[in-house]
Scaffold this motif. Structure first.
Motif, short mmCIF file in Angstrom:
data_model
loop_
_atom_site.label_atom_id
_atom_site.label_comp_id
_atom_site.label_asym_id
_atom_site.label_seq_id
_atom_site.Cartn_x
_atom_site.Cartn_y
_atom_site.Cartn_z
N GLN A 123 0.95 -1.38 -0.28
CA GLN A 123 0.32 0.01 -0.15
C GLN A 123 1.06 1.00 0.33
OE1 GLN A 123 -2.78 -0.58 3.05
NE2 GLN A 123 -4.48 -1.37 1.51
N GLY A 124 1.99 1.80 -1.01
CA GLY A 124 3.05 2.23 -0.82
C GLY A 124 2.04 3.58 -1.72
N THR A 125 3.88 4.08 -1.86
CA THR A 125 3.11 5.83 -2.48
C THR A 125 3.79 5.97 -4.09
OG1 THR A 125 2.72 6.78 -0.22
CG2 THR A 125 4.12 7.83 -2.01
N VAL A 126 3.70 6.49 -4.11
CA VAL A 126 4.16 6.96 -5.83
C VAL A 126 4.36 8.16 -6.11
CG1 VAL A 126 4.34 6.35 -8.59
CG2 VAL A 126 3.34 4.99 -7.16
N ILE A 127 5.20 8.80 -6.48
CA ILE A 127 5.86 10.28 -6.07
C ILE A 127 6.54 10.56 -7.95
CG2 ILE A 127 7.62 12.27 -5.17
CD1 ILE A 127 6.71 11.27 -2.54
N PHE A 128 5.44 11.49 -8.65
CA PHE A 128 6.24 11.78 -9.80
C PHE A 128 6.83 12.99 -9.38
CE2 PHE A 128 2.70 9.23 -10.76
CZ PHE A 128 3.77 7.83 -11.86
N VAL A 129 8.14 13.17 -9.89
CA VAL A 129 8.70 15.29 -9.07
C VAL A 129 8.57 15.18 -10.79
CG1 VAL A 129 10.63 15.85 -9.48
CG2 VAL A 129 10.51 14.46 -7.72
N ASN A 130 7.52 16.20 -11.38
CA ASN A 130 7.08 16.97 -12.37
C ASN A 130 8.16 18.45 -12.79
OD1 ASN A 130 5.50 18.16 -14.75
ND2 ASN A 130 3.92 16.53 -14.61
N SER A 131 7.45 19.20 -12.67
CA SER A 131 8.22 20.72 -13.48
C SER A 131 7.22 21.82 -14.04
CB SER A 131 9.10 20.03 -14.77
OG SER A 131 9.43 22.28 -14.66
N GLY A 132 7.32 22.95 -13.31
CA GLY A 132 6.44 23.90 -13.61
C GLY A 132 5.69 23.71 -14.74
N SER A 147 5.30 16.04 -22.41
CA SER A 147 6.00 15.00 -21.57
C SER A 147 5.54 15.08 -20.06
CB SER A 147 7.58 14.86 -21.22
OG SER A 147 7.97 15.92 -20.85
N LYS A 148 5.58 16.80 -19.50
CA LYS A 148 5.24 16.77 -17.96
C LYS A 148 3.74 17.08 -17.79
CE LYS A 148 9.17 16.76 -16.36
NZ LYS A 148 9.55 15.80 -15.01
N HIS A 149 3.27 17.38 -19.15
CA HIS A 149 2.16 17.43 -18.80
C HIS A 149 1.18 16.49 -18.99
CE1 HIS A 149 1.66 21.59 -19.45
NE2 HIS A 149 0.72 22.15 -19.70
N GLY A 150 2.12 15.17 -20.02
CA GLY A 150 1.22 13.62 -19.41
C GLY A 150 2.25 13.17 -18.64
N LEU A 151 3.24 13.78 -18.04
CA LEU A 151 2.79 12.71 -16.10
C LEU A 151 1.96 13.50 -15.31
CD1 LEU A 151 5.81 11.51 -15.32
CD2 LEU A 151 6.51 13.01 -14.44
N LYS A 152 1.56 14.50 -15.20
CA LYS A 152 0.45 14.74 -14.70
C LYS A 152 -1.10 13.95 -14.49
CE LYS A 152 -2.23 19.09 -12.85
NZ LYS A 152 -3.83 18.14 -13.02
N ALA A 153 -1.00 13.66 -16.13
CA ALA A 153 -2.70 12.78 -16.51
C ALA A 153 -1.83 11.69 -15.79
CB ALA A 153 -2.25 12.81 -17.92
#
Length: 229
Positions: A123-132, A147-153
């Protein structure tokens, strides 16, 4: 003791996060793009395990992992690796687009898919370091921002899909951070690089660890970090 699978551990924000987790005695599994990089990471973080897999070749990650011993449990998956290549739409080649989309989006999606069974167990945690750039796109930033907008999605969809399995998903959006990537960006922009103007990697690491260490009764969905005054 928590086990963290980390990408981008070799420099910048990823190195700052990895140091902090290593210092507090957590178990680390560090993704390396090749055997040489794996050796460097193992020497830098005694006791850490390494996995070899290249995010730039997401179609081969499954094959690469099938020849290695995967961790039985993953308490957190920290997506910190990334690349940037600036240029106007009229000049960016398909190669530049594919490179950034693979490393910044398709690779993280495939890595997440491959370790979801272990994350579900913990039951872990996933963290995506995105960008402004994952929230706003500017001139010359189209491929990276896409690529970063896609990462948010990806993060938003994953959060809804895996909430019944107890997995938390957070996106962190740092502004310009004093790192090797930022030095490259300034070079591409033709600007002088002054790291004192930007966020320190340790400050971003603190932000990431805040999301990671939050008590289980709460979840940070989106966290934006900007340079101070």
């Amino acid at each position: 003791m928590a086990t963290h699978l980390i990408t981008g551990a070799g420099s910048g924000i990823g190195a700052a996060v990895t140091r902090r987790l290593h210092e507090r005695g957590d178990e680390l599994v560090l993704l390396a793009r090749d055997a040489g990089r794996a050796k460097e990471l193992a020497q830098a973080y005694p006791g850490a395990r390494t996995l070899v897999g290249d995010l730039a070749a997401p179609d081969r990650l499954s094959w690469a992992f099938s020849h290695q011993t995967m961790p039985e449990r993953v308490d957190s998956l920290l997506h910190i690796a990334g690349i940037v290549d600036l240029g106007p739409v009229g000049e960016l080649t398909p190669r530049a687009w594919h490179a950034q989309l693979d490393v910044n989006l398709v690779g993280p999606a495939e890595l997440t898919r491959l370790v979801l069974p272990q994350l579900r167990v913990a039951q872990g945690t996933v963290i995506f370091v995105n960008s402004g750039a994952g929230l706003n796109a500017h001139a010359d930033w189209s491929a990276y921002a896409a690529s970063k907008h896609g990462l948010k999605a990806l993060a938003d969809s994953l959060r809804q899909e895996e909430r019944p399995n107890g997995i938390r998903v957070s996106s962190v959006y740092p502004g310009r951070t004093a790192s090797p990537m930022q030095a490259k960006v300034h070079q591409q922009e033709g600007k002088e690089y002054d790291p004192a103007r930007w966020i320190g990697t340790e400050s971003v690491a603190t932000t990431i660890l805040t999301a990671l260490d939050l008590p289980r009764d709460a979840e940070i969905n989106d966290l934006t970090v900007r340079p101070g005054l």
